[in-house]
Design a protein around this motif. Sequence first.
Motif, PDB file in Angstrom:
ATOM      1  N   MET A   1       0.815  -1.083   0.136  1.00 46.43           N
ATOM      2  CA  MET A   1      -0.038   0.126   0.143  1.00 46.43           C
ATOM      3  C   MET A   1       0.929   1.139   0.139  1.00 46.43           C
ATOM      4  O   MET A   1       1.804   1.285   0.856  1.00 46.43           O
ATOM      5  N   GLY A   2       0.500   2.058  -0.804  1.00 41.12           N
ATOM      6  CA  GLY A   2       1.443   3.551  -0.880  1.00 41.12           C
ATOM      7  C   GLY A   2       1.090   4.406   0.118  1.00 41.12           C
ATOM      8  O   GLY A   2       0.171   4.154   1.203  1.00 41.12           O
ATOM      9  N   ALA A   3       1.916   5.429   0.243  1.00 41.63           N
ATOM     10  CA  ALA A   3       1.587   6.067   1.578  1.00 41.63           C
ATOM     11  C   ALA A   3       1.381   7.731   1.027  1.00 41.63           C
ATOM     12  O   ALA A   3       1.813   8.134   0.117  1.00 41.63           O
ATOM     13  N   PHE A   4       0.575   8.446   1.788  1.00 42.81           N
ATOM     14  CA  PHE A   4       0.485   9.871   1.571  1.00 42.81           C
ATOM     15  C   PHE A   4       1.354  10.665   2.399  1.00 42.81           C
ATOM     16  O   PHE A   4       1.688   9.920   3.445  1.00 42.81           O
ATOM     17  N   SER A   5       1.627  11.549   2.244  1.00 45.48           N
ATOM     18  CA  SER A   5       2.280  12.717   2.929  1.00 45.48           C
ATOM     19  C   SER A   5       1.401  12.882   4.268  1.00 45.48           C
ATOM     20  O   SER A   5       0.394  13.122   4.218  1.00 45.48           O
ATOM     21  N   THR A   6       2.220  12.881   5.395  1.00 46.43           N
ATOM     22  CA  THR A   6       1.422  13.274   6.362  1.00 46.43           C
ATOM     23  C   THR A   6       1.376  14.912   7.021  1.00 46.43           C
ATOM     24  O   THR A   6       0.805  15.124   7.755  1.00 46.43           O
ATOM     25  N   SER A   7       2.098  15.585   6.128  1.00 44.50           N
ATOM     26  CA  SER A   7       2.049  17.017   6.330  1.00 44.50           C
ATOM     27  C   SER A   7       1.100  17.526   5.072  1.00 44.50           C
ATOM     28  O   SER A   7       1.265  17.493   4.033  1.00 44.50           O
ATOM     29  N   LEU A   8      -0.073  18.033   5.696  1.00 47.63           N
ATOM     30  CA  LEU A   8      -1.194  18.712   5.036  1.00 47.63           C
ATOM     31  C   LEU A   8      -0.849  19.990   4.667  1.00 47.63           C
ATOM     32  O   LEU A   8      -1.664  20.467   3.728  1.00 47.63           O
ATOM     33  N   THR A   9       0.083  20.815   4.809  1.00 45.48           N
ATOM     34  CA  THR A   9       0.670  21.843   4.315  1.00 45.48           C
ATOM     35  C   THR A   9       1.619  21.516   3.415  1.00 45.48           C
ATOM     36  O   THR A   9       2.057  22.816   2.844  1.00 45.48           O
ATOM     37  N   THR A  10       2.016  20.680   2.852  1.00 48.15           N
ATOM     38  CA  THR A  10       3.103  20.628   1.984  1.00 48.15           C
ATOM     39  C   THR A  10       2.604  19.997   0.687  1.00 48.15           C
ATOM     40  O   THR A  10       1.571  19.143   0.581  1.00 48.15           O
ATOM     41  N   THR A  11       2.931  20.673  -0.438  1.00 46.12           N
ATOM     42  CA  THR A  11       2.729  20.619  -1.955  1.00 46.12           C
ATOM     43  C   THR A  11       3.675  19.385  -2.362  1.00 46.12           C
ATOM     44  O   THR A  11       4.652  19.378  -2.348  1.00 46.12           O
ATOM     45  N   VAL A  12       2.854  18.425  -2.834  1.00 50.51           N
ATOM     46  CA  VAL A  12       3.490  17.150  -3.371  1.00 50.51           C
ATOM     47  C   VAL A  12       3.439  17.227  -4.902  1.00 50.51           C
ATOM     48  O   VAL A  12       2.333  17.469  -5.443  1.00 50.51           O
ATOM     49  N   PHE A  13       4.467  17.050  -5.248  1.00 53.43           N
ATOM     50  CA  PHE A  13       4.388  16.909  -6.946  1.00 53.43           C
ATOM     51  C   PHE A  13       4.588  15.500  -7.513  1.00 53.43           C
ATOM     52  O   PHE A  13       5.728  15.070  -7.004  1.00 53.43           O
ATOM     53  N   SER A  14       3.878  14.993  -8.172  1.00 51.27           N
ATOM     54  CA  SER A  14       3.897  13.815  -8.725  1.00 51.27           C
ATOM     55  C   SER A  14       4.809  14.095 -10.195  1.00 51.27           C
ATOM     56  O   SER A  14       4.579  15.029 -10.780  1.00 51.27           O
ATOM     57  N   GLN A  15       5.706  12.891 -10.607  1.00 54.52           N
ATOM     58  CA  GLN A  15       6.276  13.399 -11.942  1.00 54.52           C
ATOM     59  C   GLN A  15       5.213  13.211 -13.184  1.00 54.52           C
ATOM     60  O   GLN A  15       5.643  13.310 -14.205  1.00 54.52           O
ATOM     61  N   ARG A  16       4.039  12.759 -12.843  1.00 57.51           N
ATOM     62  CA  ARG A  16       3.182  12.435 -13.963  1.00 57.51           C
ATOM     63  C   ARG A  16       2.079  13.736 -13.576  1.00 57.51           C
ATOM     64  O   ARG A  16       0.926  13.690 -14.509  1.00 57.51           O
ATOM     65  N   GLY A  17       2.107  14.637 -12.919  1.00 58.31           N
ATOM     66  CA  GLY A  17       1.390  15.560 -12.630  1.00 58.31           C
ATOM     67  C   GLY A  17       1.544  16.498 -11.620  1.00 58.31           C
ATOM     68  O   GLY A  17       2.471  16.107 -10.538  1.00 58.31           O
ATOM     69  N   MET A  18       0.652  17.259 -11.211  1.00 60.46           N
ATOM     70  CA  MET A  18       0.893  18.075 -10.031  1.00 60.46           C
ATOM     71  C   MET A  18      -0.145  17.514  -8.934  1.00 60.46           C
ATOM     72  O   MET A  18      -1.472  17.635  -9.122  1.00 60.46           O
TER      73      MET A  18
ATOM     74  N   GLU B   1      -2.767   8.576   4.410  1.00 60.97           N
ATOM     75  CA  GLU B   1      -1.716   7.594   4.455  1.00 60.97           C
ATOM     76  C   GLU B   1      -2.041   6.124   4.515  1.00 60.97           C
ATOM     77  O   GLU B   1      -1.358   5.306   3.857  1.00 60.97           O
ATOM     78  N   GLU B   2      -3.055   5.793   5.160  1.00 62.81           N
ATOM     79  CA  GLU B   2      -3.635   4.226   5.208  1.00 62.81           C
ATOM     80  C   GLU B   2      -4.391   3.628   4.098  1.00 62.81           C
ATOM     81  O   GLU B   2      -4.177   2.822   3.826  1.00 62.81           O
ATOM     82  N   ILE B   3      -5.127   4.680   3.762  1.00 57.31           N
ATOM     83  CA  ILE B   3      -5.595   3.886   2.220  1.00 57.31           C
ATOM     84  C   ILE B   3      -4.546   3.826   1.324  1.00 57.31           C
ATOM     85  O   ILE B   3      -4.788   2.851   0.398  1.00 57.31           O
ATOM     86  N   GLY B   4      -3.879   4.796   1.126  1.00 56.22           N
ATOM     87  CA  GLY B   4      -2.685   4.787   0.126  1.00 56.22           C
ATOM     88  C   GLY B   4      -3.063   5.144  -1.246  1.00 56.22           C
ATOM     89  O   GLY B   4      -2.052   5.605  -1.884  1.00 56.22           O
ATOM     90  N   THR B   5      -4.326   5.442  -1.758  1.00 56.32           N
ATOM     91  CA  THR B   5      -4.559   5.616  -2.876  1.00 56.32           C
ATOM     92  C   THR B   5      -4.499   7.284  -3.057  1.00 56.32           C
ATOM     93  O   THR B   5      -4.702   8.133  -2.463  1.00 56.32           O
ATOM     94  N   ARG B   6      -3.847   7.655  -4.211  1.00 53.32           N
ATOM     95  CA  ARG B   6      -3.684   9.058  -4.572  1.00 53.32           C
ATOM     96  C   ARG B   6      -4.752   9.654  -5.379  1.00 53.32           C
ATOM     97  O   ARG B   6      -5.031  10.860  -5.112  1.00 53.32           O
ATOM     98  N   ARG B   7      -5.291   8.865  -6.129  1.00 56.47           N
ATOM     99  CA  ARG B   7      -6.262   9.400  -7.123  1.00 56.47           C
ATOM    100  C   ARG B   7      -7.278   8.391  -7.442  1.00 56.47           C
ATOM    101  O   ARG B   7      -6.791   7.042  -7.935  1.00 56.47           O
ATOM    102  N   TRP B   8      -8.323   8.537  -7.307  1.00 54.65           N
ATOM    103  CA  TRP B   8      -9.514   7.421  -7.462  1.00 54.65           C
ATOM    104  C   TRP B   8     -10.005   7.833  -8.942  1.00 54.65           C
ATOM    105  O   TRP B   8      -9.942   8.930  -9.590  1.00 54.65           O
TER     106      TRP B   8
ATOM    107  N   ILE C   1     -13.482   5.556   1.353  1.00 56.01           N
ATOM    108  CA  ILE C   1     -13.758   6.564   2.537  1.00 56.01           C
ATOM    109  C   ILE C   1     -14.549   5.884   3.532  1.00 56.01           C
ATOM    110  O   ILE C   1     -14.446   6.133   4.646  1.00 56.01           O
ATOM    111  N   PHE C   2     -15.776   5.578   3.057  1.00 53.68           N
ATOM    112  CA  PHE C   2     -16.831   5.133   4.036  1.00 53.68           C
ATOM    113  C   PHE C   2     -16.521   3.775   4.794  1.00 53.68           C
ATOM    114  O   PHE C   2     -16.427   3.739   5.764  1.00 53.68           O
ATOM    115  N   ALA C   3     -15.690   2.825   3.995  1.00 55.91           N
ATOM    116  CA  ALA C   3     -15.261   1.662   4.709  1.00 55.91           C
ATOM    117  C   ALA C   3     -14.125   2.008   5.640  1.00 55.91           C
ATOM    118  O   ALA C   3     -13.854   1.230   6.470  1.00 55.91           O
TER     119      ALA C   3
END
Length: 221
Positions: free
Chosen positions: A1-18, A165-172, A182-184
């Motif tokens: 499972m992937g991980a999200f950044s735990t800082s909600l104030t940080t901008t994360v840039f993906s190599q495939r987009g912003m 972080e725990e769901i791990g999905t960055r884009r649905w 999210i409900f689950a």
Amino acid sequence: MGAFSTSLTTTVFSQRGMWRFETPPRRAVPNGLPSSSTQHCFPRGSYLHSTPLFSHSWHTDITYIATGEGWLYLATWLDLATREIVGYSMADHHRAGLVVDALKMAAGRGQLKPGCIAHSDRGSEYTSDELRREIGRLGLRQSMGRTGSCFDNAAAESFFALLKEEIGTRRWPDRSSARADIFAFVETFYNRQRLRRHPRWGYLTPLETRQRLEQEHALVA
């Protein structure tokens, strides 16, 4: 499972987009105070964070989720004593109605206690007439964080960091699949299975913590 950044104030840039994980700019709500306004009469609540009583202090915040159909906005109400998510709502907008719907869900679960504190940041959704009317109807006391403080609403914000972080999905692919995950997460995992260390009782889930507090309250009563 992937991980999200735990800082909600940080901008994360993906190599495939912003990708942006900080809260996007909030539009002003008609008949509400702008999010930067200091002209409100609500308590500013660093003193609200030490209560051991469940349903005494509910904290709310909004985050946003990336999908192939656009943003999905999630509003939650968290019980400060138990860390249980007592109400939540999802929509393709972040107007005041999103927060009100989540609050109605929380109140409808029958856990509301008279005089419960409804705490938030200073976003325009929370200074809106629509939310203030609902808070008044339910007999709650409204509170807002101090200007420039990121700590007053840290409990609500930390839940979003945990969820991402725990769901791990960055884009649905679409909003419906994001809603289902999210409900689950909230109903099946977080409230009922995820352990958190309680200072008195050791590791308990939010639901178990509430049950302990309810039992303790019943014995005192």
